[in-house]
Write a protein that holds these residues in place. Structure first.
Motif, PDB file in Angstrom:
ATOM      1  N   GLY A 155      54.491  21.227  33.576  1.00  0.00           N
ATOM      2  CA  GLY A 155      55.369  20.174  34.051  1.00  0.00           C
ATOM      3  C   GLY A 155      56.077  20.618  35.312  1.00  0.00           C
ATOM      4  N   SER A 156      56.961  19.778  35.817  1.00  0.00           N
ATOM      5  CA  SER A 156      57.594  20.054  37.101  1.00  0.00           C
ATOM      6  C   SER A 156      58.576  21.220  37.057  1.00  0.00           C
ATOM      7  CB  SER A 156      58.312  18.799  37.600  1.00  0.00           C
ATOM      8  OG  SER A 156      59.301  18.391  36.669  1.00  0.00           O
ATOM      9  N   SER A 157      58.945  21.668  35.872  1.00  0.00           N
ATOM     10  CA  SER A 157      59.879  22.801  35.779  1.00  0.00           C
ATOM     11  C   SER A 157      59.156  24.129  35.536  1.00  0.00           C
ATOM     12  CB  SER A 157      60.884  22.560  34.652  1.00  0.00           C
ATOM     13  OG  SER A 157      60.216  22.451  33.401  1.00  0.00           O
ATOM     14  N   ASP A 158      57.824  24.103  35.506  1.00  0.00           N
ATOM     15  CA  ASP A 158      57.062  25.295  35.141  1.00  0.00           C
ATOM     16  C   ASP A 158      56.409  25.965  36.353  1.00  0.00           C
ATOM     17  OD1 ASP A 158      57.405  24.902  32.322  1.00  0.00           O
ATOM     18  OD2 ASP A 158      55.882  23.321  32.423  1.00  0.00           O
ATOM     19  N   SER A 159      56.707  27.250  36.545  1.00  0.00           N
ATOM     20  CA  SER A 159      55.844  28.033  37.426  1.00  0.00           C
ATOM     21  C   SER A 159      54.575  28.329  36.632  1.00  0.00           C
ATOM     22  CB  SER A 159      56.530  29.333  37.849  1.00  0.00           C
ATOM     23  OG  SER A 159      56.838  30.119  36.711  1.00  0.00           O
ATOM     24  N   VAL A 160      53.464  28.559  37.315  1.00  0.00           N
ATOM     25  CA  VAL A 160      52.175  28.715  36.646  1.00  0.00           C
ATOM     26  C   VAL A 160      51.620  30.100  36.940  1.00  0.00           C
ATOM     27  CG1 VAL A 160      49.821  27.824  36.427  1.00  0.00           C
ATOM     28  CG2 VAL A 160      51.736  26.237  36.776  1.00  0.00           C
ATOM     29  N   TRP A 161      51.305  30.828  35.890  1.00  0.00           N
ATOM     30  CA  TRP A 161      50.733  32.166  36.020  1.00  0.00           C
ATOM     31  C   TRP A 161      49.214  32.057  35.999  1.00  0.00           C
ATOM     32  CZ3 TRP A 161      52.470  36.773  37.425  1.00  0.00           C
ATOM     33  CH2 TRP A 161      51.691  37.904  37.164  1.00  0.00           C
ATOM     34  N   ILE A 162      48.571  32.452  37.094  1.00  0.00           N
ATOM     35  CA  ILE A 162      47.121  32.436  37.207  1.00  0.00           C
ATOM     36  C   ILE A 162      46.601  33.844  36.919  1.00  0.00           C
ATOM     37  CG2 ILE A 162      45.145  31.979  38.712  1.00  0.00           C
ATOM     38  CD1 ILE A 162      46.807  29.501  38.070  1.00  0.00           C
ATOM     39  N   SER A 163      45.627  33.949  36.034  1.00  0.00           N
ATOM     40  CA  SER A 163      45.097  35.254  35.661  1.00  0.00           C
ATOM     41  C   SER A 163      43.578  35.254  35.755  1.00  0.00           C
ATOM     42  CB  SER A 163      45.528  35.639  34.249  1.00  0.00           C
ATOM     43  OG  SER A 163      45.036  34.700  33.309  1.00  0.00           O
ATOM     44  N   ALA A 164      42.986  36.450  35.906  1.00  0.00           N
ATOM     45  CA  ALA A 164      41.536  36.598  35.950  1.00  0.00           C
ATOM     46  C   ALA A 164      41.168  38.028  35.592  1.00  0.00           C
ATOM     47  CB  ALA A 164      40.988  36.242  37.323  1.00  0.00           C
ATOM     48  N   LYS A 165      40.070  38.185  34.910  1.00  0.00           N
ATOM     49  CA  LYS A 165      39.519  39.501  34.614  1.00  0.00           C
ATOM     50  C   LYS A 165      38.654  39.930  35.798  1.00  0.00           C
ATOM     51  CE  LYS A 165      38.311  42.916  31.705  1.00  0.00           C
ATOM     52  NZ  LYS A 165      39.274  43.848  31.076  1.00  0.00           N
ATOM     53  N   VAL A 166      38.937  41.118  36.348  1.00  0.00           N
ATOM     54  CA  VAL A 166      38.199  41.611  37.522  1.00  0.00           C
ATOM     55  C   VAL A 166      37.629  42.986  37.205  1.00  0.00           C
ATOM     56  CG1 VAL A 166      38.316  42.199  39.963  1.00  0.00           C
ATOM     57  CG2 VAL A 166      39.704  40.312  39.071  1.00  0.00           C
ATOM     58  N   ARG A 167      36.342  43.134  37.449  1.00  0.00           N
ATOM     59  CA  ARG A 167      35.671  44.416  37.285  1.00  0.00           C
ATOM     60  C   ARG A 167      34.912  44.741  38.573  1.00  0.00           C
ATOM     61  NH1 ARG A 167      31.774  42.986  32.738  1.00  0.00           N
ATOM     62  NH2 ARG A 167      32.063  40.935  33.680  1.00  0.00           N
ATOM     63  N   ALA A 168      34.875  46.002  38.928  1.00  0.00           N
ATOM     64  CA  ALA A 168      34.166  46.416  40.140  1.00  0.00           C
ATOM     65  C   ALA A 168      33.590  47.806  39.923  1.00  0.00           C
ATOM     66  CB  ALA A 168      35.097  46.406  41.351  1.00  0.00           C
ATOM     67  N   GLU A 169      32.293  47.943  40.152  1.00  0.00           N
ATOM     68  CA  GLU A 169      31.628  49.237  39.981  1.00  0.00           C
ATOM     69  C   GLU A 169      32.242  50.300  40.881  1.00  0.00           C
ATOM     70  OE1 GLU A 169      26.973  50.539  39.738  1.00  0.00           O
ATOM     71  OE2 GLU A 169      27.622  49.575  41.598  1.00  0.00           O
ATOM     72  N   ALA A 170      32.586  49.890  42.098  1.00  0.00           N
ATOM     73  CA  ALA A 170      33.147  50.844  43.056  1.00  0.00           C
ATOM     74  C   ALA A 170      34.658  50.979  42.935  1.00  0.00           C
ATOM     75  CB  ALA A 170      32.776  50.413  44.483  1.00  0.00           C
ATOM     76  N   GLY A 171      35.284  50.198  42.025  1.00  0.00           N
ATOM     77  CA  GLY A 171      36.730  50.201  41.894  1.00  0.00           C
ATOM     78  C   GLY A 171      37.359  49.038  42.627  1.00  0.00           C
ATOM     79  N   VAL A 172      38.395  48.471  42.053  1.00  0.00           N
ATOM     80  CA  VAL A 172      39.061  47.310  42.638  1.00  0.00           C
ATOM     81  C   VAL A 172      40.059  47.773  43.700  1.00  0.00           C
ATOM     82  CG1 VAL A 172      40.543  45.318  42.183  1.00  0.00           C
ATOM     83  CG2 VAL A 172      38.805  46.004  40.499  1.00  0.00           C
ATOM     84  N   GLN A 173      39.931  47.182  44.888  1.00  0.00           N
ATOM     85  CA  GLN A 173      40.892  47.481  45.954  1.00  0.00           C
ATOM     86  C   GLN A 173      42.026  46.464  45.984  1.00  0.00           C
ATOM     87  OE1 GLN A 173      40.226  46.544  50.296  1.00  0.00           O
ATOM     88  NE2 GLN A 173      40.033  48.787  50.414  1.00  0.00           N
ATOM     89  N   ALA A 174      41.672  45.165  45.903  1.00  0.00           N
ATOM     90  CA  ALA A 174      42.696  44.114  45.974  1.00  0.00           C
ATOM     91  C   ALA A 174      42.149  42.833  45.376  1.00  0.00           C
ATOM     92  CB  ALA A 174      43.118  43.874  47.421  1.00  0.00           C
ATOM     93  N   VAL A 175      43.052  42.034  44.799  1.00  0.00           N
ATOM     94  CA  VAL A 175      42.717  40.708  44.293  1.00  0.00           C
ATOM     95  C   VAL A 175      43.752  39.743  44.867  1.00  0.00           C
ATOM     96  CG1 VAL A 175      42.312  39.270  42.272  1.00  0.00           C
ATOM     97  CG2 VAL A 175      41.819  41.729  42.167  1.00  0.00           C
ATOM     98  N   LYS A 176      43.267  38.682  45.501  1.00  0.00           N
ATOM     99  CA  LYS A 176      44.184  37.774  46.200  1.00  0.00           C
ATOM    100  C   LYS A 176      43.980  36.346  45.709  1.00  0.00           C
ATOM    101  CE  LYS A 176      45.125  38.738  50.406  1.00  0.00           C
ATOM    102  NZ  LYS A 176      46.582  39.016  50.268  1.00  0.00           N
ATOM    103  N   LEU A 177      45.087  35.663  45.513  1.00  0.00           N
ATOM    104  CA  LEU A 177      45.100  34.253  45.132  1.00  0.00           C
ATOM    105  C   LEU A 177      45.487  33.422  46.346  1.00  0.00           C
ATOM    106  CD1 LEU A 177      45.235  31.961  42.884  1.00  0.00           C
ATOM    107  CD2 LEU A 177      47.680  32.504  42.741  1.00  0.00           C
ATOM    108  N   SER A 178      44.690  32.377  46.650  1.00  0.00           N
ATOM    109  CA  SER A 178      45.018  31.445  47.724  1.00  0.00           C
ATOM    110  C   SER A 178      45.064  30.044  47.129  1.00  0.00           C
ATOM    111  CB  SER A 178      43.975  31.495  48.838  1.00  0.00           C
ATOM    112  OG  SER A 178      43.927  32.784  49.424  1.00  0.00           O
ATOM    113  N   TYR A 179      46.165  29.319  47.363  1.00  0.00           N
ATOM    114  CA  TYR A 179      46.275  27.995  46.752  1.00  0.00           C
ATOM    115  C   TYR A 179      46.776  26.962  47.759  1.00  0.00           C
ATOM    116  CZ  TYR A 179      51.337  28.913  46.223  1.00  0.00           C
ATOM    117  OH  TYR A 179      52.668  29.186  46.458  1.00  0.00           O
ATOM    118  N   SER A 180      46.484  25.717  47.429  1.00  0.00           N
ATOM    119  CA  SER A 180      46.867  24.594  48.281  1.00  0.00           C
ATOM    120  C   SER A 180      47.453  23.496  47.400  1.00  0.00           C
ATOM    121  CB  SER A 180      45.640  24.066  49.040  1.00  0.00           C
ATOM    122  OG  SER A 180      45.967  22.921  49.802  1.00  0.00           O
ATOM    123  N   VAL A 181      48.423  22.771  47.929  1.00  0.00           N
ATOM    124  CA  VAL A 181      49.111  21.718  47.177  1.00  0.00           C
ATOM    125  C   VAL A 181      48.691  20.352  47.703  1.00  0.00           C
ATOM    126  CG1 VAL A 181      51.367  20.725  46.624  1.00  0.00           C
ATOM    127  CG2 VAL A 181      51.068  23.220  46.657  1.00  0.00           C
TER     128      VAL A 181
END
Length: 376
Positions: A31-57
């Motif tokens: 609802g309009s009073s809720d911030s929203v937590w976005i989550s994702a499982k990330v795996r990388a053979e070489a190791g994770v350097q960064a995970v970035k979220l980009s959003y548009s309204v």
């Protein structure tokens, strides 16, 4: 990638790129009073350097970016478990939010979720404060939803041949860039419009590529159509599933509708018929040569089997019709079909509002009913 027969593929990598799975959000229906937590499982053979979220309204071209973390703080409950998350601030009622996730490994290889070739190109959610206490599903159509134009005026501006691009929402899930139009022949342009929604390939809604929304405008009791489909089911005939739903448009209540299953290969399979068969919808036909039909499965333009069947039917002499039907039609189904039409007092099917189905394994034909709003 460039084709390279006999040589390594040009897209070849020396390691597996990152995987992004289990994309989720909390709360599910914000609802309009809720911030929203976005989550994702990330795996990388070489190791994770960064995970970035980009959003548009609300479909804006500008995007906002945030680093997704796996540090055990904020909304991230367990640090180091490979589940990364970031928060999107609370948004106003009737807001759509679309987003992408980019995961990059230590070698600089990046993966997008959803992939670049995904038909919608975005994950998304819908912010909704209008959540009545009802057992009915609550569907929302979004067409130019940021304007001040009343929803009824927007829906009245639709026609029955041109798809308008909008969105569809259910339980906070946003189906982005769907097609929306009015539907029907005699009911096209009704005060309370009959509607059809077409989803993106690969982003079907509850196993449906198209959703039919019956306004029930021709039935002021609102129950005849639903009862007729239940009657067909009870006599063992293929039937379309229908349920009552609350329909909202642009964040406002629009009306009580019937969400009706769209006849296609999924419908055939659910009813125990061969989903690879050919399904034809009659638009103006009494099974005469030259009657008009639309092919709804195996949509390759080839209607040879239908034309041959109609030509043979109309070319058969009356004394030979019994033998013709015994050789080409599912006899038991035909009897049950006529019985169900009589029980539901349906007189709106001989020239349209029916399908012809050709089981390409048994080579038998059978009629299927459609459009039950003028029954009883």
């Amino acid at each position: 990638a460039i084709i390279s027969p006999g040589a390594p593929n040009t897209a070849r990598l020396d390691h597996v790129p990152p995987f992004v799975t289990a994309v989720g959000r909390f709360p599910r229906e914000p609802g309009s009073s809720d911030s929203v937590w976005i989550s994702a499982k990330v795996r990388a053979e070489a190791g994770v350097q960064a995970v970035k979220l980009s959003y548009s309204v609300n479909g804006a071209a500008e995007t906002t970016s945030a680093d997704m973390v796996d540090d055990g703080f904020g909304g991230d409950s367990i640090g180091g478990d490979g589940v990364f998350g970031a928060s999107i601030p609370a948004q106003a009622h009737n807001t759509t939010v679309t987003f992408r996730i980019e995961a990059k490994d230590v070698k600089g290889t990046a993966t997008l979720s959803p992939p670049a070739k995904d038909p919608t190109g975005f994950h998304g959610f819908y912010v909704n404060d209008l959540k009545p206490g009802t057992p009915l599903p609550n569907y929302t159509l979004l067409l130019r939803h940021t304007t001040t134009t009343p929803p009824r005026s927007i829906m009245a501006g639709l026609n029955c041949s041109t798809w308008q691009i909008g969105s569809f929402a259910d339980h906070g899930d946003l189906y982005y860039n769907v097609g929306i139009r009015q539907r029907g022949q005699s009911v096209c342009g009704s005060t309370k419009p009959y509607l059809k929604v077409r989803f993106q390939r690969g982003r079907d809604f509850e196993g449906q590529h198209k959703l039919i929304l019956q306004s029930l405008w021709t039935d002021k009791s609102l129950v005849r159509e639903n009862m007729a489909w239940e009657m067909f089911e009870e006599v063992g005939m293929p039937d379309c599933r229908e349920e009552f739903v609350r329909l909202h448009v642009n964040g406002k209540y629009f009306g009580l509708y019937g969400a009706l299953e769209h006849p296609d290969h999924r419908f055939l399979d659910r009813n125990g018929l061969n989903p690879d068969g050919n399904l034809y919808k009659a638009t103006a036909s009494t099974e005469q040569v030259g009657g008009t039909y639309e092919k709804k499965t195996n949509e390759n333009g080839d209607m040879t089997d239908l034309r041959d069947f109609l030509a043979a039917l109309n070319g058969t002499r009356a004394p030979d019709l019994k033998a013709f039907f015994q050789a080409t039609v599912d006899e038991d189904h035909m009897i049950d079909y006529q019985l169900a039409q009589t029980l539901t007092n349906n007189s709106d099917y001989p020239h349209k509002n029916n399908y012809l189905y050709h089981d390409t394994e048994s080579m038998r034909w059978m009629p299927l009913t459609w459009d039950m709003d003028l029954t009883f």
